[in-house]
Design a protein around this motif. Structure first.
Motif, PDB file in Angstrom:
ATOM      1  N   ASN A  18       0.840  -1.202   0.000  1.00 58.66           N
ATOM      2  CA  ASN A  18       0.000   0.000   0.000  1.00 58.66           C
ATOM      3  C   ASN A  18       0.874   1.250   0.000  1.00 58.66           C
ATOM      4  OD1 ASN A  18       0.800  -0.959   2.586  1.00 58.66           O
ATOM      5  ND2 ASN A  18      -0.562   0.489   3.564  1.00 58.66           N
ATOM      6  N   ASP A  19       0.300   2.350  -0.432  1.00 56.52           N
ATOM      7  CA  ASP A  19       0.963   3.647  -0.331  1.00 56.52           C
ATOM      8  C   ASP A  19       0.723   4.177   1.072  1.00 56.52           C
ATOM      9  OD1 ASP A  19       1.326   6.541  -0.308  1.00 56.52           O
ATOM     10  OD2 ASP A  19       1.601   6.357  -2.469  1.00 56.52           O
ATOM     11  N   ASN A  20       1.767   4.202   1.885  1.00 52.38           N
ATOM     12  CA  ASN A  20       1.594   4.511   3.301  1.00 52.38           C
ATOM     13  C   ASN A  20       1.175   5.949   3.543  1.00 52.38           C
ATOM     14  OD1 ASN A  20       2.647   1.910   4.638  1.00 52.38           O
ATOM     15  ND2 ASN A  20       4.177   2.376   3.099  1.00 52.38           N
ATOM     16  N   ILE A  21       1.679   6.878   2.750  1.00 55.45           N
ATOM     17  CA  ILE A  21       1.299   8.273   2.944  1.00 55.45           C
ATOM     18  C   ILE A  21      -0.195   8.443   2.704  1.00 55.45           C
ATOM     19  CG2 ILE A  21       1.527  10.600   2.000  1.00 55.45           C
ATOM     20  CD1 ILE A  21       4.509  10.020   1.598  1.00 55.45           C
ATOM     21  N   VAL A  22      -0.668   7.921   1.588  1.00 58.27           N
ATOM     22  CA  VAL A  22      -2.095   8.039   1.282  1.00 58.27           C
ATOM     23  C   VAL A  22      -2.924   7.286   2.321  1.00 58.27           C
ATOM     24  CG1 VAL A  22      -3.891   7.504  -0.409  1.00 58.27           C
ATOM     25  CG2 VAL A  22      -1.680   8.389  -1.172  1.00 58.27           C
ATOM     26  N   ALA A  23      -2.446   6.115   2.749  1.00 59.02           N
ATOM     27  CA  ALA A  23      -3.191   5.339   3.744  1.00 59.02           C
ATOM     28  C   ALA A  23      -3.333   6.106   5.063  1.00 59.02           C
ATOM     29  CB  ALA A  23      -2.492   3.998   3.986  1.00 59.02           C
ATOM     30  N   ILE A  24      -2.248   6.746   5.479  1.00 59.41           N
ATOM     31  CA  ILE A  24      -2.301   7.537   6.727  1.00 59.41           C
ATOM     32  C   ILE A  24      -3.320   8.659   6.601  1.00 59.41           C
ATOM     33  CG2 ILE A  24      -1.002   9.153   8.182  1.00 59.41           C
ATOM     34  CD1 ILE A  24       1.522   7.455   7.452  1.00 59.41           C
ATOM     35  N   ILE A  25      -3.196   9.418   5.524  1.00 59.27           N
ATOM     36  CA  ILE A  25      -4.072  10.582   5.366  1.00 59.27           C
ATOM     37  C   ILE A  25      -5.528  10.148   5.196  1.00 59.27           C
ATOM     38  CG2 ILE A  25      -4.557  12.603   3.948  1.00 59.27           C
ATOM     39  CD1 ILE A  25      -1.970  12.802   5.594  1.00 59.27           C
ATOM     40  N   ARG A  26      -5.757   9.101   4.442  1.00 55.73           N
ATOM     41  CA  ARG A  26      -7.131   8.611   4.255  1.00 55.73           C
ATOM     42  C   ARG A  26      -7.719   8.143   5.586  1.00 55.73           C
ATOM     43  NH1 ARG A  26      -6.390   4.947   0.438  1.00 55.73           N
ATOM     44  NH2 ARG A  26      -7.167   6.213  -1.300  1.00 55.73           N
ATOM     45  N   HIS A  27      -6.913   7.472   6.386  1.00 55.88           N
ATOM     46  CA  HIS A  27      -7.403   6.943   7.666  1.00 55.88           C
ATOM     47  C   HIS A  27      -7.829   8.064   8.610  1.00 55.88           C
ATOM     48  CE1 HIS A  27      -7.735   4.302  11.146  1.00 55.88           C
ATOM     49  NE2 HIS A  27      -6.972   5.146  11.815  1.00 55.88           N
ATOM     50  N   ARG A  64       1.495   9.871  18.167  1.00 54.26           N
ATOM     51  CA  ARG A  64       1.496   8.457  18.517  1.00 54.26           C
ATOM     52  C   ARG A  64       0.528   7.665  17.660  1.00 54.26           C
ATOM     53  NH1 ARG A  64       5.494   6.570  19.909  1.00 54.26           N
ATOM     54  NH2 ARG A  64       5.063   5.197  18.183  1.00 54.26           N
ATOM     55  N   GLU A  65      -0.673   8.214  17.459  1.00 57.24           N
ATOM     56  CA  GLU A  65      -1.664   7.518  16.630  1.00 57.24           C
ATOM     57  C   GLU A  65      -1.200   7.395  15.182  1.00 57.24           C
ATOM     58  OE1 GLU A  65      -4.434  10.411  18.920  1.00 57.24           O
ATOM     59  OE2 GLU A  65      -2.241  10.063  18.866  1.00 57.24           O
ATOM     60  N   VAL A  66      -0.589   8.468  14.667  1.00 56.33           N
ATOM     61  CA  VAL A  66      -0.133   8.460  13.280  1.00 56.33           C
ATOM     62  C   VAL A  66       0.988   7.437  13.085  1.00 56.33           C
ATOM     63  CG1 VAL A  66       1.035   9.820  11.500  1.00 56.33           C
ATOM     64  CG2 VAL A  66      -0.846  10.825  12.810  1.00 56.33           C
ATOM     65  N   VAL A  67       1.969   7.455  13.976  1.00 59.18           N
ATOM     66  CA  VAL A  67       3.101   6.533  13.866  1.00 59.18           C
ATOM     67  C   VAL A  67       2.629   5.090  14.019  1.00 59.18           C
ATOM     68  CG1 VAL A  67       5.272   5.810  14.913  1.00 59.18           C
ATOM     69  CG2 VAL A  67       4.783   8.253  14.618  1.00 59.18           C
ATOM     70  N   ASP A  68       1.810   4.841  15.035  1.00 59.38           N
ATOM     71  CA  ASP A  68       1.338   3.471  15.270  1.00 59.38           C
ATOM     72  C   ASP A  68       0.529   2.952  14.089  1.00 59.38           C
ATOM     73  OD1 ASP A  68       2.559   3.481  17.716  1.00 59.38           O
ATOM     74  OD2 ASP A  68       0.720   3.753  18.884  1.00 59.38           O
ATOM     75  N   TYR A  69      -0.322   3.806  13.531  1.00 60.72           N
ATOM     76  CA  TYR A  69      -1.128   3.365  12.393  1.00 60.72           C
ATOM     77  C   TYR A  69      -0.243   3.067  11.192  1.00 60.72           C
ATOM     78  CZ  TYR A  69      -4.375   3.157   8.548  1.00 60.72           C
ATOM     79  OH  TYR A  69      -5.059   2.725   7.446  1.00 60.72           O
ATOM     80  N   ALA A  70       0.714   3.940  10.913  1.00 60.50           N
ATOM     81  CA  ALA A  70       1.580   3.762   9.751  1.00 60.50           C
ATOM     82  C   ALA A  70       2.323   2.435   9.814  1.00 60.50           C
ATOM     83  CB  ALA A  70       2.570   4.916   9.656  1.00 60.50           C
ATOM     84  N   SER A  72       1.607  -0.301  11.799  1.00 61.23           N
ATOM     85  CA  SER A  72       0.753  -1.486  11.897  1.00 61.23           C
ATOM     86  C   SER A  72      -0.018  -1.761  10.620  1.00 61.23           C
ATOM     87  CB  SER A  72      -0.228  -1.327  13.065  1.00 61.23           C
ATOM     88  OG  SER A  72      -1.123  -0.255  12.826  1.00 61.23           O
ATOM     89  N   ASN A  73      -0.241  -0.736   9.819  1.00 59.59           N
ATOM     90  CA  ASN A  73      -1.060  -0.891   8.619  1.00 59.59           C
ATOM     91  C   ASN A  73      -0.275  -1.398   7.421  1.00 59.59           C
ATOM     92  OD1 ASN A  73      -3.598  -0.259   7.025  1.00 59.59           O
ATOM     93  ND2 ASN A  73      -2.158   1.084   5.972  1.00 59.59           N
ATOM     94  N   ALA A  74       1.029  -1.198   7.409  1.00 60.40           N
ATOM     95  CA  ALA A  74       1.837  -1.525   6.225  1.00 60.40           C
ATOM     96  C   ALA A  74       1.991  -3.035   6.055  1.00 60.40           C
ATOM     97  CB  ALA A  74       3.197  -0.863   6.331  1.00 60.40           C
ATOM     98  N   LEU A 108       9.912  -0.068   9.559  1.00 60.65           N
ATOM     99  CA  LEU A 108       9.448  -1.171   8.724  1.00 60.65           C
ATOM    100  C   LEU A 108      10.588  -1.899   8.019  1.00 60.65           C
ATOM    101  CD1 LEU A 108       6.256   0.544   7.286  1.00 60.65           C
ATOM    102  CD2 LEU A 108       6.297  -1.480   8.756  1.00 60.65           C
ATOM    103  N   LEU A 109      11.691  -1.193   7.768  1.00 65.32           N
ATOM    104  CA  LEU A 109      12.843  -1.827   7.124  1.00 65.32           C
ATOM    105  C   LEU A 109      13.816  -2.453   8.121  1.00 65.32           C
ATOM    106  CD1 LEU A 109      13.731   0.717   4.288  1.00 65.32           C
ATOM    107  CD2 LEU A 109      12.644  -1.530   4.044  1.00 65.32           C
ATOM    108  N   ALA A 110      13.673  -2.129   9.389  1.00 62.63           N
ATOM    109  CA  ALA A 110      14.630  -2.594  10.407  1.00 62.63           C
ATOM    110  C   ALA A 110      14.852  -4.106  10.399  1.00 62.63           C
ATOM    111  CB  ALA A 110      14.187  -2.118  11.791  1.00 62.63           C
ATOM    112  N   PRO A 111      13.815  -4.942  10.210  1.00 60.25           N
ATOM    113  CA  PRO A 111      14.052  -6.394  10.251  1.00 60.25           C
ATOM    114  C   PRO A 111      14.908  -6.925   9.106  1.00 60.25           C
ATOM    115  CG  PRO A 111      11.711  -5.891  10.570  1.00 60.25           C
ATOM    116  CD  PRO A 111      12.369  -4.637  10.101  1.00 60.25           C
TER     117      PRO A 111
END
Length: 221
Positions: A18-27, A64-70, A72-74, A108-111
């Motif tokens: 998914n496009d994370n920027i768009v997903a965050i803003i849409r959410h 916190r909500e923005v970071v957590d959503y970004a 967990s949603n990806a 998200l890339l850390a692992p």
């Protein structure tokens, strides 16, 4: 002598499904966001201007909500770890060139163990009333499109006479880079743009598609 192969891989909509920027803003759905996204995609607004405007719609009190959503949603696209292993096994340099934001790109890339100096993305500032995006990788003198995170400038650090340059992407942030490289792997908006520009590209759905094509290219090197 064969050139050194190097991959420049987008993040949003490429490494992630998914496009994370768009997903965050849409959410979080702040008023006015849809018009800004449409203007970015149509190139009526520069990426830098549009993305900056999008995040200024979100108060920093929601950090916190923005970071957590970004995070967990990806969803990571299938085959990504296998592509990294293929690159390692075959001496291909791999760089993440992302128009995304540090607060979700790095976690998200850390692992996957990608060196930090092989990850290019935008920054973020939560010190004011609204989220501000920072731009540590701006356009160089040969780019006037106000990319924000300029993939063209990064690609040009790898001269065409020494490197076989490969781009993997999906959208507007990849348009300029696609004009420069030897091989384009495309989906979504980037596929359409390559058709408009007459640029050959290989379509992919998973990174296994990319690996299969790289193997075919290797056989003819």
């Amino acid at each position: 002598m064969n050139k050194q192969r190097v991959i420049f891989c987008d993040f949003d909509g490429t490494i992630t499904e998914n496009d994370n920027i768009v997903a965050i803003i849409r959410h979080f759905n702040p008023p006015g966001w849809e018009a800004i996204v449409n203007a970015i995609v149509s190139q009526a607004k520069s990426i830098k201007q549009g993305v900056g405007e999008l995040f200024r719609l979100l108060p920093t009190s929601m950090k916190r909500e923005v970071v957590d959503y970004a995070i967990s949603n990806a969803r990571i696209r299938a085959g990504f770890a296998d592509l990294l292993q293929y690159c390692k096994d075959n001496g291909i340099d791999f760089y993440v060139t992302s128009g995304g934001i540090d607060f979700f790109v790095y976690p998200l890339l850390a692992p996957f163990g990608i060196p930090e100096d092989h990850i290019y993305c935008n920054g973020s500032d939560f010190s004011g009333a609204f989220i501000e995006i920072t731009w540590p990788h701006p356009c160089g003198p040969d780019c006037t499109t106000k990319c924000g995170m300029c993939k063209k400038t990064i690609i040009n650090r790898f001269p065409a006479d020494r490197y076989e340059r490969i781009l993997i992407g999906d959208s507007v942030t990849d348009f300029e880079g696609a004009k420069l490289v030897d091989t384009v792997f495309a989906r979504s908006h980037l596929t359409q743009k390559c058709a408009e520009l007459g640029l050959p590209c290989h379509e992919y759905e998973t990174f296994h598609d990319v690996i299969d094509q790289l193997k075919l290219q290797e056989a003819t090197r």
